[in-house]
Design a protein around this motif. Structure first.
Motif, PDB file in Angstrom:
ATOM      1  N   LEU A   1       5.188   6.782  12.718  1.00 33.03           N
ATOM      2  CA  LEU A   1       5.389   8.199  13.039  1.00 33.03           C
ATOM      3  C   LEU A   1       4.068   8.948  13.059  1.00 33.03           C
ATOM      4  O   LEU A   1       3.792   9.743  13.958  1.00 33.03           O
ATOM      5  CB  LEU A   1       6.343   8.831  12.014  1.00 33.03           C
ATOM      6  N   PHE A   2       3.238   8.691  12.066  1.00 33.43           N
ATOM      7  CA  PHE A   2       1.947   9.374  11.969  1.00 33.43           C
ATOM      8  C   PHE A   2       1.067   9.052  13.169  1.00 33.43           C
ATOM      9  O   PHE A   2       0.467   9.947  13.776  1.00 33.43           O
ATOM     10  CB  PHE A   2       1.255   8.972  10.669  1.00 33.43           C
ATOM     11  N   LEU A   3       0.973   7.779  13.521  1.00 32.53           N
ATOM     12  CA  LEU A   3       0.127   7.374  14.645  1.00 32.53           C
ATOM     13  C   LEU A   3       0.623   7.986  15.957  1.00 32.53           C
ATOM     14  O   LEU A   3      -0.179   8.343  16.828  1.00 32.53           O
ATOM     15  CB  LEU A   3       0.094   5.852  14.755  1.00 32.53           C
ATOM     16  N   LEU A   4       1.951   8.113  16.109  1.00 30.24           N
ATOM     17  CA  LEU A   4       2.490   8.738  17.317  1.00 30.24           C
ATOM     18  C   LEU A   4       2.188  10.232  17.343  1.00 30.24           C
ATOM     19  O   LEU A   4       1.831  10.785  18.394  1.00 30.24           O
ATOM     20  CB  LEU A   4       4.003   8.509  17.391  1.00 30.24           C
ATOM     21  N   VAL A   5       2.303  10.899  16.204  1.00 31.41           N
ATOM     22  CA  VAL A   5       2.056  12.346  16.143  1.00 31.41           C
ATOM     23  C   VAL A   5       0.601  12.660  16.460  1.00 31.41           C
ATOM     24  O   VAL A   5       0.295  13.606  17.190  1.00 31.41           O
ATOM     25  CB  VAL A   5       2.460  12.908  14.765  1.00 31.41           C
ATOM     26  N   VAL A   6      -0.329  11.858  15.913  1.00 32.21           N
ATOM     27  CA  VAL A   6      -1.760  12.126  16.147  1.00 32.21           C
ATOM     28  C   VAL A   6      -2.259  11.439  17.412  1.00 32.21           C
ATOM     29  O   VAL A   6      -3.462  11.468  17.693  1.00 32.21           O
ATOM     30  CB  VAL A   6      -2.612  11.693  14.940  1.00 32.21           C
TER      31      VAL A   6
ATOM     32  N   ALA B   1       6.726  12.415   7.969  1.00 35.47           N
ATOM     33  CA  ALA B   1       6.956  11.088   7.405  1.00 35.47           C
ATOM     34  C   ALA B   1       7.620  11.187   6.035  1.00 35.47           C
ATOM     35  O   ALA B   1       8.522  10.395   5.709  1.00 35.47           O
ATOM     36  CB  ALA B   1       5.639  10.330   7.299  1.00 35.47           C
ATOM     37  N   THR B   2       7.201  12.155   5.223  1.00 40.71           N
ATOM     38  CA  THR B   2       7.814  12.341   3.910  1.00 40.71           C
ATOM     39  C   THR B   2       9.278  12.739   4.052  1.00 40.71           C
ATOM     40  O   THR B   2      10.140  12.283   3.286  1.00 40.71           O
ATOM     41  CB  THR B   2       7.042  13.411   3.114  1.00 40.71           C
TER      42      THR B   2
ATOM     43  N   MET C   1      -0.265  -3.130  13.417  1.00 42.87           N
ATOM     44  CA  MET C   1       0.057  -4.442  12.860  1.00 42.87           C
ATOM     45  C   MET C   1       0.420  -4.320  11.378  1.00 42.87           C
ATOM     46  O   MET C   1       1.342  -4.993  10.894  1.00 42.87           O
ATOM     47  CB  MET C   1      -1.132  -5.388  13.024  1.00 42.87           C
ATOM     48  N   ALA C   2      -0.293  -3.455  10.659  1.00 38.83           N
ATOM     49  CA  ALA C   2       0.014  -3.246   9.240  1.00 38.83           C
ATOM     50  C   ALA C   2       1.413  -2.652   9.080  1.00 38.83           C
ATOM     51  O   ALA C   2       2.173  -3.056   8.188  1.00 38.83           O
ATOM     52  CB  ALA C   2      -1.033  -2.333   8.611  1.00 38.83           C
ATOM     53  N   ALA C   3       1.758  -1.691   9.949  1.00 38.96           N
ATOM     54  CA  ALA C   3       3.083  -1.067   9.874  1.00 38.96           C
ATOM     55  C   ALA C   3       4.183  -2.094  10.146  1.00 38.96           C
ATOM     56  O   ALA C   3       5.209  -2.131   9.442  1.00 38.96           O
ATOM     57  CB  ALA C   3       3.172   0.085  10.874  1.00 38.96           C
TER      58      ALA C   3
END
Length: 503
Positions: A83-88, A309-310, A344-346
């Motif tokens: 979610l974070f990577l998509l938002v930023v 995300a929270t 990959m980590a996600a």
């Protein structure tokens, strides 16, 4: 070359189009792998695994402390990172793991009789408030945060984020096995400094494997160790304990539940939002410093992404999230900032969340091994704050810069706590940040009128008949010519003009 083709507009918006860095084997000498670049996919997967290792300890432990399901926290950390990577839009390489900012508030909620669903409900509201702050910053502009966090304050927050974690090493990890911790630390340092190419970028992972193997060998040669465990209780035990991993199933869904909401619990967790805003800002400043990128335009998106995300995590009973300092430390050590590694980590975290056996295996990593790894990572994070000060030429001869930062640093790094009420306290990073932030701005505001008053009371030169006007001293800049008052013709020799290069 296929790896260097420009991504489509959709892929650019999603932040998933990566250019191949060099030949994909290792970063070019002296270069860094930027967020929109990647190494070969096998190496990218390896780097993603290293990020999972870096975040796993805290992301697994903090939910346990708060009475939440650690496997669900691991799985939702993967969802939150996506979610974070998509938002930023892929501009900020960062991993979202479990936040420790609410541990004290959660303890207070449970002491007052709150249930697990009450805890996650309060955290969900805090996530909504954090997301709202992100929206305000996004539409009002990053100047709002930049005014609140000038370089002297931003550097202090980054310093606190790294060095505040020092007691975790000194009090929890290192005492569990000091010699394994020392050996692991040496391997991480030697691997990161002396090895060449890709192996130097995997220093943390190499240190983990070495420390795990060394602990296993010592269990079978030297026998059990008498030392404190993760809880601090001194017992005689093996360094590597795999009983839980052996009994854990290979596949299983984490336990989920719906949140409930109470005003009293919500009020207890809301102050943690201040710490999260400061922590997010510090992390983004640190990433911007490492990558040499201007991330101010996406600062609001980052704060909003963390809040969102929270909200998503707590809505299913998961733990609160935040950008993780541990993974920033991995980037500082590897100089690989590719967001592909975080994807990959996600994905890896999602799989681990569905595999209780692997979670138990990684959770069995000896504390001494974690101590050797984190002592390097946390220190590197703290020094990024000092780098911000140096790059911005912060003047610590100015008491407005020196005094509040000095006080906040000691409070934050030392973990000093102020008991506001019987159920609410401010400590650690939150307290250090508040003292630094408020102290700097209050002192700067108080000094401003005094400086203006002094400037107004200073007498201005008045021309009088027969009295020569004061001569302005020549500038000290070599490129600025000093004023010349009718020099003799013999002195008017032309000289070559200095070359000025635009920066």
């Amino acid at each position: 070359m296929k790896g260097t083709q420009s991504p489509s507009p959709v892929r650019r918006i999603l932040g998933v189009g990566w250019r191949l860095h060099g030949d994909g084997r290792a970063p070019r000498p002296g270069a860094a792998v930027m967020p929109d670049e990647r190494l070969s996919w096998p190496r990218t997967v390896g780097l993603g695994a290293q990020h999972v290792v870096a975040m796993f300890g805290a992301t697994f432990v903090f939910p346990v402390v708060m009475g939440l399901d650690p496997n669900l926290a691991i799985m939702m950390s993967g969802v939150s990172t996506v979610l974070f990577l998509l938002v930023v839009q892929g501009r900020i390489p960062s991993y979202l793991g479990t936040s420790a900012s609410f541990v004290g508030a959660v303890a207070a909620i449970r002491a007052a009789g709150g249930t697990t669903s009450t805890v996650t409900g309060a955290i969900l509201v805090a996530g909504l408030v954090l997301a709202a702050v992100g929206l305000i910053v996004h539409f009002a502009g990053p100047g709002l945060i930049n005014k609140a966090f000038p370089p002297v304050v931003a550097g202090a927050v980054v310093l606190l984020i790294g060095l505040n974690l020092a007691p975790v090493v000194a009090d929890i990890y290192w005492p569990q096995d000091q010699w394994v911790a020392l050996a692991t630390m040496c391997v991480v340092v030697v691997t990161g400094v002396l090895l060449r190419g890709f192996w130097s970028r995997l220093a943390v992972f190499v240190g983990l494997v070495f420390g795990y193997a060394l602990s296993w060998v010592l269990d079978r040669t030297a026998g059990p160790i008498t030392a404190p465990g993760a809880t601090g209780e001194v017992t005689r035990h093996l360094r590597v304990q795999l009983s839980e991993a052996a009994s854990a199933p290979w596949f299983g869904l984490p336990t989920m539940h719906a949140p409930t909401f109470t005003a009293s619990a919500t009020l207890l967790v809301l102050p943690g939002v201040i710490a999260l805003v400061a922590e997010n800002t510090g992390h983004i400043k640190a990433v911007a410093e490492m990558t040499g990128s201007d991330l101010d335009p996406v600062l609001g998106r980052a704060i909003f992404g963390d809040g969102l995300a929270t909200v998503v995590s707590s809505a299913v009973g998961g733990a609160p999230t935040t950008t993780f300092a541990e993974n920033i430390g991995v980037m500082a050590a590897t100089r690989v900032y590719s967001t592909a590694a975080y994807w990959m980590a996600a994905a890896t975290a999602l799989l681990f969340g569905l595999c209780p056996k692997f979670g138990a295996l990684v959770a069995a990593t000896p504390g001494g091994v974690l101590g050797g790894i984190t002592v390097v990572l946390y220190g590197m994070i703290g020094l990024l704050g000092a780098k911000i000060w140096i790059k911005s030429a912060v003047d610590f001869a100015d008491p407005v810069n020196l005094v509040p930062i000095a006080a906040g640093a000691v409070l934050g790094i030392g973990g000093v706590s102020i008991e506001v009420t019987d159920t609410f306290s401010v400590s650690g990073i939150a307290l250090g940040t508040l003292v630094t932030l408020l102290g700097y701005h209050v002192l700067a505001a108080l000094r401003r009128p005094a400086a203006e008053s002094a400037a107004e009371s200073r007498p201005s030169p008045v021309a009088q008949p027969g009295v020569a006007a004061p001569v302005t001293p020549a500038p000290t800049d070599r490129l600025a010519p000093a004023p010349v008052q009718e020099p003799a013709p013999a002195l008017l020799e032309p000289s070559p003009a200095p070359a000025v290069t635009a920066s």
